[in-house]
Design an enzyme around this catalytic site. Structure first.
Site, PDB file in Angstrom:
ATOM      1  N   LYS A 188       0.858  -1.174   0.000  1.00  0.00           N
ATOM      2  CA  LYS A 188       0.000   0.000   0.000  1.00  0.00           C
ATOM      3  C   LYS A 188       0.906   1.239   0.000  1.00  0.00           C
ATOM      4  O   LYS A 188       1.504   1.589   1.021  1.00  0.00           O
ATOM      5  CB  LYS A 188      -0.908   0.014   1.226  1.00  0.00           C
ATOM      6  CG  LYS A 188      -1.918   1.178   1.219  1.00  0.00           C
ATOM      7  CD  LYS A 188      -1.433   2.307   2.092  1.00  0.00           C
ATOM      8  CE  LYS A 188      -2.430   3.437   2.158  1.00  0.00           C
ATOM      9  NZ  LYS A 188      -2.030   4.644   1.432  1.00  0.00           N
TER      10      LYS A 188
ATOM     11  N   GLY B 297       6.594   5.752   8.102  1.00  0.00           N
ATOM     12  CA  GLY B 297       5.681   6.889   8.094  1.00  0.00           C
ATOM     13  C   GLY B 297       5.697   7.600   9.431  1.00  0.00           C
ATOM     14  O   GLY B 297       6.699   7.566  10.161  1.00  0.00           O
ATOM     15  N   SER B 298       4.584   8.225   9.768  1.00  0.00           N
ATOM     16  CA  SER B 298       4.513   9.048  10.977  1.00  0.00           C
ATOM     17  C   SER B 298       4.432   8.192  12.231  1.00  0.00           C
ATOM     18  O   SER B 298       4.004   7.038  12.198  1.00  0.00           O
ATOM     19  CB  SER B 298       3.292   9.967  10.909  1.00  0.00           C
ATOM     20  OG  SER B 298       2.099   9.224  11.091  1.00  0.00           O
ATOM     21  N   ASN B 299       4.805   8.792  13.361  1.00  0.00           N
ATOM     22  CA  ASN B 299       4.754   8.079  14.637  1.00  0.00           C
ATOM     23  C   ASN B 299       3.337   7.697  15.029  1.00  0.00           C
ATOM     24  O   ASN B 299       3.087   6.590  15.507  1.00  0.00           O
ATOM     25  CB  ASN B 299       5.379   8.940  15.741  1.00  0.00           C
ATOM     26  CG  ASN B 299       6.889   8.903  15.707  1.00  0.00           C
ATOM     27  OD1 ASN B 299       7.485   9.257  14.690  1.00  0.00           O
ATOM     28  ND2 ASN B 299       7.506   8.468  16.779  1.00  0.00           N
TER      29      ASN B 299
ATOM     30  N   VAL C 182       0.619   7.122  13.175  1.00  0.00           N
ATOM     31  CA  VAL C 182       0.098   6.005  12.387  1.00  0.00           C
ATOM     32  C   VAL C 182       0.886   4.736  12.684  1.00  0.00           C
ATOM     33  O   VAL C 182       0.314   3.652  12.841  1.00  0.00           O
ATOM     34  CB  VAL C 182       0.139   6.333  10.883  1.00  0.00           C
ATOM     35  CG1 VAL C 182      -0.308   5.125  10.056  1.00  0.00           C
ATOM     36  CG2 VAL C 182      -0.749   7.534  10.574  1.00  0.00           C
ATOM     37  N   GLY C 183       2.210   4.861  12.788  1.00  0.00           N
ATOM     38  CA  GLY C 183       3.040   3.687  13.029  1.00  0.00           C
ATOM     39  C   GLY C 183       2.705   2.982  14.329  1.00  0.00           C
ATOM     40  O   GLY C 183       2.621   1.753  14.379  1.00  0.00           O
TER      41      GLY C 183
ATOM     42  N   GLU D 293       9.376   2.137  11.029  1.00  0.00           N
ATOM     43  CA  GLU D 293      10.366   3.209  10.913  1.00  0.00           C
ATOM     44  C   GLU D 293       9.593   4.510  10.855  1.00  0.00           C
ATOM     45  O   GLU D 293       8.764   4.708   9.960  1.00  0.00           O
ATOM     46  CB  GLU D 293      11.252   3.022   9.685  1.00  0.00           C
ATOM     47  CG  GLU D 293      12.220   1.852   9.804  1.00  0.00           C
ATOM     48  CD  GLU D 293      13.163   1.971  10.988  1.00  0.00           C
ATOM     49  OE1 GLU D 293      13.460   3.110  11.426  1.00  0.00           O
ATOM     50  OE2 GLU D 293      13.604   0.923  11.506  1.00  0.00           O
TER      51      GLU D 293
ATOM     52  N   CYS E 170      13.169  11.571   6.613  1.00  0.00           N
ATOM     53  CA  CYS E 170      13.167  11.253   8.040  1.00  0.00           C
ATOM     54  C   CYS E 170      14.546  11.438   8.651  1.00  0.00           C
ATOM     55  O   CYS E 170      14.675  11.628   9.864  1.00  0.00           O
ATOM     56  CB  CYS E 170      12.638   9.843   8.273  1.00  0.00           C
ATOM     57  SG  CYS E 170      13.529   8.561   7.385  1.00  0.00           S
TER      58      CYS E 170
ATOM     59  N   GLN F 167       1.022  19.659   3.483  1.00  0.00           N
ATOM     60  CA  GLN F 167       2.379  19.667   4.011  1.00  0.00           C
ATOM     61  C   GLN F 167       2.940  21.081   4.033  1.00  0.00           C
ATOM     62  O   GLN F 167       3.633  21.469   4.986  1.00  0.00           O
ATOM     63  CB  GLN F 167       3.281  18.743   3.183  1.00  0.00           C
ATOM     64  CG  GLN F 167       4.673  18.559   3.755  1.00  0.00           C
ATOM     65  CD  GLN F 167       4.667  17.940   5.142  1.00  0.00           C
ATOM     66  OE1 GLN F 167       3.819  17.120   5.467  1.00  0.00           O
ATOM     67  NE2 GLN F 167       5.607  18.346   5.978  1.00  0.00           N
TER      68      GLN F 167
ATOM     69  N   GLU G 170       9.094  17.108  14.715  1.00  0.00           N
ATOM     70  CA  GLU G 170       9.507  16.916  13.330  1.00  0.00           C
ATOM     71  C   GLU G 170       8.697  17.829  12.416  1.00  0.00           C
ATOM     72  O   GLU G 170       7.468  17.817  12.444  1.00  0.00           O
ATOM     73  CB  GLU G 170       9.318  15.451  12.914  1.00  0.00           C
ATOM     74  CG  GLU G 170       9.871  15.150  11.538  1.00  0.00           C
ATOM     75  CD  GLU G 170       9.766  13.681  11.174  1.00  0.00           C
ATOM     76  OE1 GLU G 170      10.710  13.154  10.567  1.00  0.00           O
ATOM     77  OE2 GLU G 170       8.746  13.053  11.515  1.00  0.00           O
TER      78      GLU G 170
END
Length: 487
Positions: free
Chosen positions: A181, A234-236, A238-239, A256, A290, A337, A390
């Site tokens: 995905k 991806g982002s923290n 979502v991760g 990651e 990142c 963004q 970030e």
């Protein structure tokens, strides 16, 4: 945005070796962030039912695929590498149009994708276990490795070729099948990767791609009972959600996530080299890495000289459409963004002194794109928002320290621990930095952004799930050790 499928410039899902439309009959339209009048293409806005079809294709394909010799699987990757290499200009141009990085950067990334495929193709001929002495003199004991099965791969938009490749290539060579995905913002570029797999003759069901909202497809992959492992970048936020879902049902997961990466400039550093690397590490790809440098920690004895050199060089950066010759930095990937970056810039104006940049660019060259000027702040303290969170944009925060111990303490004073670099000619400072820096990637006299494909990559603290990607380390996630005892 979701619209009815009505154009020929649309890209379908790739399931079981075929290009198929979503059952929703809806697409998402991807536009060029440098020129919003330019429609790059449309990708499927898929449903859970579409995802089920992709997993259903990958599940039976895994037995035949894993039963191939590693060298045979490697041949498919070699062929895919050759096809991608032959289309490098086309894929790179698509990448630049879709997510904004400059054409030379996009071409370099696509070439890296080729190299990753060839590296892991070679893994098919390397050992998968060890012989272990048994306490029984009449027995043979050894280890081998089994693939996980179906692996769900969730990738971001900032490296739409390299990251899918460094996840899919090891997954495939070690005998897994894949459902990918990609981030919607870069899904057209990712579709071109799968065109290369198709042309290389990869067996049906071995690699599948499905596009759609993360809340539907990404979440669905994490929850799917037939997906044995999830690898995510991806982002923290979502991760961590992905990891919790996978953990709850006993699936293996690899995350990651974010970074807030420092560069330390010691009083004995080569300042011109440090300035060049800080700009490259922090502002190339519009800061959308990142591993991008965001905090610049400089010893007081050289602070003013370094600052003057840095600001002068930043002001020379040419911003524009990444397909144009001479452009060094492109746009933010999307309006969302861009707005995020601008909001952090406004916060930075409250927290420190703006030295350059600090605004959205306007004028004929910029009005149809999401362009922001490369920005440098002075006088930032460690508790400032722009020193802790970030930004994922071209923003550098300068921080002054007196001693090296203070510099390392400041560098570690964030929740992330992905990458860090130092510029010094003093061996003791190098060794202290290497020992004391809480980051998965530490670089000496080199920019914070960048890791070679044959080396392990991953972060500490909140930057990852403490696993590693790339190189031989990828084997640890995509396989399980099986111990064999033969009497």
């Amino acid at each position: 945005m979701a619209v009815q499928i009505e154009t020929s410039n649309k890209f379908l899902n790739y399931i079981n070796g075929e290009w198929v439309a979503s059952n929703t009959n809806e697409v998402m339209t991807n536009i060029n962030p440098a020129n919003t009048d330019d429609v790059v293409g449309q990708v499927q806005k898929s449903s859970r039912e579409d995802l089920d079809k992709a997993v259903a294709a990958a599940k039976p394909a895994k037995k035949e695929w894993r039963d191939l010799a590693g060298a045979e699987r490697g041949q498919y990757l070699y062929k895919a590498a050759d096809v991608l290499e032959s289309r490098i200009e086309e894929v790179a141009q698509c990448m630049t149009r879709e997510m904004g990085k400059t054409f030379p950067e996009a071409k370099g990334e696509t070439a890296r994708g080729v190299a990753i495929l060839r590296y892991y193709a070679g893994e098919g001929m390397r050992k998968v276990g060890d012989v272990i002495p048994s306490s029984d003199n009449d027995a043979l004991m050894f280890t081998t490795r089994d693939p996980l099965g179906v692996v769900g791969v969730i990738t971001p938009w900032n490296f739409p070729v390299a990251i899918p490749m460094w996840k899919m290539a090891p997954a495939l060579i070690y005998g897994n099948t894949v459902v990918l995905k990609p981030a919607s913002e870069a899904a057209v570029t990712c579709a071109k990767i799968f065109e290369c797999f198709q042309e290389a003759g990869l067996p049906a069901g071995v690699a599948n791609m499905i596009t759609g909202p993360g809340s539907v497809i990404g979440q669905g992959l994490a929850e799917h009972p037939d997906v044995s492992g999830i690898t995510f970048t991806g982002s923290n936020t979502v991760g961590k959600n992905i990891g919790q879902i996978a953990l709850a049902r006993g699936a293996k997961y690899q995350l990651e996530m974010g970074g807030k990466n420092p560069v330390i400039v010691a009083e004995d550093a080569d300042l011109d080299l440090a300035v060049e690397a800080t700009i490259s590490g922090g502002l190339r790809s519009t800061g959308q890495k990142c591993t991008a440098t965001s905090r610049v920690i400089v010893q007081s004895d050289v602070y003013e000289v370094f600052k003057e050199k840095l600001v002068a060089k930043v002001k020379e950066i040419r911003v524009g459409d990444g397909l144009q010759d001479g452009v060094w930095m492109g746009p933010s990937v999307s309006e969302s963004q861009l707005n995020t970056v601008l909001s952090y810039i406004e916060k930075g104006k409250e927290e420190g002194e703006l030295l350059c940049g600090g605004k959205r660019l306007s004028g004929e060259e910029y009005d149809k794109g999401y362009f922001v000027a490369p920005t440098v702040f002075d006088g930032i303290t460690s508790d400032a928002t722009i020193a802790q969170e970030e930004i994922f944009g071209p923003v550098l925060a300068l921080m002054k320290v007196d001693e090296m111990e203070e510099a390392i303490e400041l560098a570690n004073d964030v929740e992330y621990g992905l990458s860090a670099s130092i510029f010094t000619t003093n061996i003791q400072k190098m060794l202290s930095f290497i020992d004391d820096m809480d980051a998965g990637l530490v670089r000496v006299n080199a920019e914070s952004a960048g890791v070679e494909l044959q080396a392990p990559f991953g972060g500490m603290k909140q930057s990852s799930s403490h696993s590693r990607e790339q190189g031989e380390a990828a084997k640890e996630f995509f396989t399980s050790i099986k111990t064999v005892f033969v009497k």
